[in-house]
Design an enzyme around this catalytic site. Structure first.
Site, PDB file in Angstrom:
ATOM      1  N   HIS A 114     -17.481  30.990 -31.567  1.00 52.60           N
ATOM      2  CA  HIS A 114     -17.154  30.737 -32.977  1.00 52.60           C
ATOM      3  C   HIS A 114     -18.386  30.932 -33.861  1.00 52.60           C
ATOM      4  CE1 HIS A 114     -13.886  27.875 -31.219  1.00 52.60           C
ATOM      5  NE2 HIS A 114     -13.616  29.148 -30.986  1.00 52.60           N
ATOM      6  N   HIS A 126      -6.764  32.595 -34.496  1.00 52.99           N
ATOM      7  CA  HIS A 126      -7.900  32.075 -33.727  1.00 52.99           C
ATOM      8  C   HIS A 126      -8.255  32.991 -32.563  1.00 52.99           C
ATOM      9  CE1 HIS A 126     -10.948  29.286 -32.514  1.00 52.99           C
ATOM     10  NE2 HIS A 126     -10.592  29.584 -31.285  1.00 52.99           N
ATOM     11  N   ASP A 186     -11.927  34.510 -31.801  1.00 49.19           N
ATOM     12  CA  ASP A 186     -12.614  34.538 -30.502  1.00 49.19           C
ATOM     13  C   ASP A 186     -13.017  35.966 -30.137  1.00 49.19           C
ATOM     14  OD1 ASP A 186     -12.490  31.823 -29.963  1.00 49.19           O
ATOM     15  OD2 ASP A 186     -10.650  31.973 -28.767  1.00 49.19           O
ATOM     16  N   HIS A 196     -11.801  35.375 -23.105  1.00 47.94           N
ATOM     17  CA  HIS A 196     -13.237  35.664 -23.035  1.00 47.94           C
ATOM     18  C   HIS A 196     -13.592  36.597 -21.882  1.00 47.94           C
ATOM     19  CE1 HIS A 196     -13.528  32.732 -26.129  1.00 47.94           C
ATOM     20  NE2 HIS A 196     -13.119  31.757 -25.348  1.00 47.94           N
TER      21      HIS A 196
HETATM   22 ZN   LIG Z   1     -12.054  29.837 -29.820  1.00 51.32          ZN
END
Ligand SMILES: [Zn+2]
Length: 275
Positions: free
Chosen positions: A74, A228, A232, A255
């Site tokens: 973030h 969101h 990311d 991720h």
């Molecule tokens: Zn996040």
């Protein structure tokens, strides 16, 4: 679009709770002449770069020389949105604070400090050939484009369901910056049992209950959750070390895949150009 390397105009500090450790952490932001974003923890400097990513299970963690910093995504997105290319971030704990679960507070602090521009260019990475990575039905792929364009789709159980969003002007997509992280209610116990999310609360995450959002004020945007995931992705893409240019299409990515995409791009110099 920014054209040159930039840093923050003055030193400032931000404190908050680490999502997983539950401990208070203070970040001190320092202007930096050298290109790139880096953390300093326990006297070690850790580049916020894809090839230093050591863990991608619940957040993006970078590690170097035995020191590590988790949950950088973030903050990296906040640097992207505020146009900062060079900064040194001293951190007195193992994890960037979660703040309100979005990039909003970091973005505001950087904006208040102001931006200092250097004469040097070389801040963009442009993708030159299509690159794609997959894991089961999740994927993230990129094609050449002169701007950054992101299409993201997610799929969760009700009440989230399927959500899709395309952002064509990412640098000015302000609804992405303050969209919060989220968790399904039934996942919380397992995460807590693993000793994680000790700092998690309704103040820093959207909690999705059986058939509704648990947070008393609900969502900030109808598409906050997919927003969101875009946040990311932007934070993770910024660990390429440059402002990313390409048409990105992602489905159920996280991720791990975001990092794998960068590794795949950098595996062949014909895949990209820096300018
Ligand atoms: Zn996040």
């Amino acid at each position: 679009m920014i054209k040159r390397q930039t840093t923050i105009n003055r030193i400032f500090k931000v404190s908050g709770i680490g999502l997983h450790t539950g401990r208070e952490v203070t970040l001190e932001f320092l202007p930096r002449r050298e290109f790139g974003i880096a953390f300093v923890h326990n006297g070690r400097t850790i580049a916020a770069r894809y090839d230093k990513v050591a863990d991608t299970r619940l957040s993006t963690q970078v590690a170097e020389d035995g020191a590590s910093v988790a949950t950088i995504e973030h903050l990296m997105a906040a640097f992207y949105f505020s146009g900062i290319t060079n900064c040194l971030v001293y951190i007195d704990g193992p994890e960037v604070p979660i703040m309100d679960g979005s990039a909003w507070e970091f973005y505001q602090e950087v904006w208040r400090a102001g931006v200092y521009e250097f004469p040097d260019s070389g801040v963009y990475l442009k993708v030159l050939r299509p690159v794609e990575v997959r894991h089961n039905d999740a994927y993230v792929k990129v094609k050449p484009l002169n701007t950054l364009d992101i299409t993201m789709s997610i799929e969760f159980r009700a009440p989230v369901g399927k959500q899709k969003k395309q952002v064509t002007d990412v640098e000015n997509a302000f609804a992405i910056i303050n969209s919060r992280t989220f968790v399904l209610h039934e996942e919380i116990e397992a995460i807590r049992k693993a000793g994680l999310a000790k700092g998690g609360s309704l103040d820093n995450a959207v909690v999705i209950g059986g058939d509704a959002i648990v947070n008393p004020h609900g969502l900030r945007y109808k598409k906050e959750l997919v927003n969101h995931k875009i946040l990311d992705l932007i934070g993770d893409l910024y660990t390429c070390g440059f402002r990313f240019l390409g048409r990105v299409e992602a489905h159920k990515t996280g991720h791990y895949l975001n990092n794998l995409l960068l590794k795949e791009i950098f595996s062949d110099p014909a895949n990209y150009a820096i300018y």
